[in-house]
Motif scaffolding. Structure first.
Motif, PDB file in Angstrom:
ATOM      1  N   LEU A  50       0.816  -1.206   0.000  1.00 21.62           N
ATOM      2  CA  LEU A  50       0.000   0.000   0.000  1.00 21.62           C
ATOM      3  C   LEU A  50       0.854   1.261   0.000  1.00 21.62           C
ATOM      4  N   GLU A  55      -5.760   1.655  -3.907  1.00 20.31           N
ATOM      5  CA  GLU A  55      -7.085   1.074  -3.726  1.00 20.31           C
ATOM      6  C   GLU A  55      -6.911  -0.424  -3.600  1.00 20.31           C
ATOM      7  N   ASN A  70     -11.376  -0.215  -0.396  1.00 20.78           N
ATOM      8  CA  ASN A  70     -10.694   0.719   0.491  1.00 20.78           C
ATOM      9  C   ASN A  70      -9.727   1.573  -0.310  1.00 20.78           C
ATOM     10  N   THR A  71      -9.477   2.772   0.176  1.00 20.67           N
ATOM     11  CA  THR A  71      -8.491   3.670  -0.419  1.00 20.67           C
ATOM     12  C   THR A  71      -7.592   4.194   0.687  1.00 20.67           C
ATOM     13  N   VAL A  72      -6.281   4.119   0.477  1.00 23.41           N
ATOM     14  CA  VAL A  72      -5.332   4.666   1.447  1.00 23.41           C
ATOM     15  C   VAL A  72      -5.391   6.187   1.362  1.00 23.41           C
ATOM     16  N   TRP A  83      -6.816   3.913   5.884  1.00 18.61           N
ATOM     17  CA  TRP A  83      -7.625   3.709   4.688  1.00 18.61           C
ATOM     18  C   TRP A  83      -9.080   3.978   4.996  1.00 18.61           C
ATOM     19  N   ARG A  90     -12.885   5.392   8.543  1.00 20.71           N
ATOM     20  CA  ARG A  90     -11.453   5.163   8.395  1.00 20.71           C
ATOM     21  C   ARG A  90     -10.922   4.226   9.464  1.00 20.71           C
TER      22      ARG A  90
END
Length: 148
Positions: A50, A55, A70-72, A83, A90
């Protein structure tokens, strides 16, 4: 941080350097290994390290199987990674050097969600804290003190 049912944190000493802990957290393939909730089953797709903006998907099970994206959204090498789920809450991990190891703080932040009442109804506000404690326990178990 202001404590609330929708903003919860737990912390624990881990007998490993911040870099070692961070590398484990930045590897989504390890998330099912350390998950204390029992809901994270496996990564979906390629499990790459990551970075900010990454994503990644996870296969989950909470009664029935489902997938989550999920998105960092926060990333500072060896210090901070967080994320965001599609719904906006989060998961954040903050790492601080602490003598021969690292103090890791895990935070679940659902304070910005519009439909917070659903999390309470589903029991997340009650179970998230204990689940985070189990996650941190499982994370610590990846770095046995006797092997350092």
């Amino acid at each position: 941080m202001i404590p609330s049912a929708y903003l919860q944190s737990r912390q624990r000493f881990i007998a490993a350097a911040p870099h070692e802990v961070f590398e484990l957290l930045a590897n989504p393939a390890m998330h099912p290994v350390i998950d204390g909730s029992g809901t994270v089953r496996a990564t979906s797709g390629q499990a790459q390290r990551l970075a900010l903006g990454s994503e990644f998907g996870m296969q989950m099970r909470l009664g029935v199987p489902y997938r989550i994206s999920n998105t960092v959204v926060e990333f500072e090498q060896d210090r901070l990674i967080a994320w965001r789920h599609f719904s906006g809450h989060r998961w954040r991990y903050e790492l601080e050097p602490d003598g021969s190891g690292t103090t890791v703080r895990e935070t679940w932040d659902a304070s910005r969600l519009r439909h917070k009442w659903m999390l309470r109804l589903l029991g997340f506000t009650r179970t998230t804290g204990p689940n985070m404690e189990r996650t941190l326990e499982r994370l610590a178990a990846q770095f046995p003190e006797g092997e350092r």
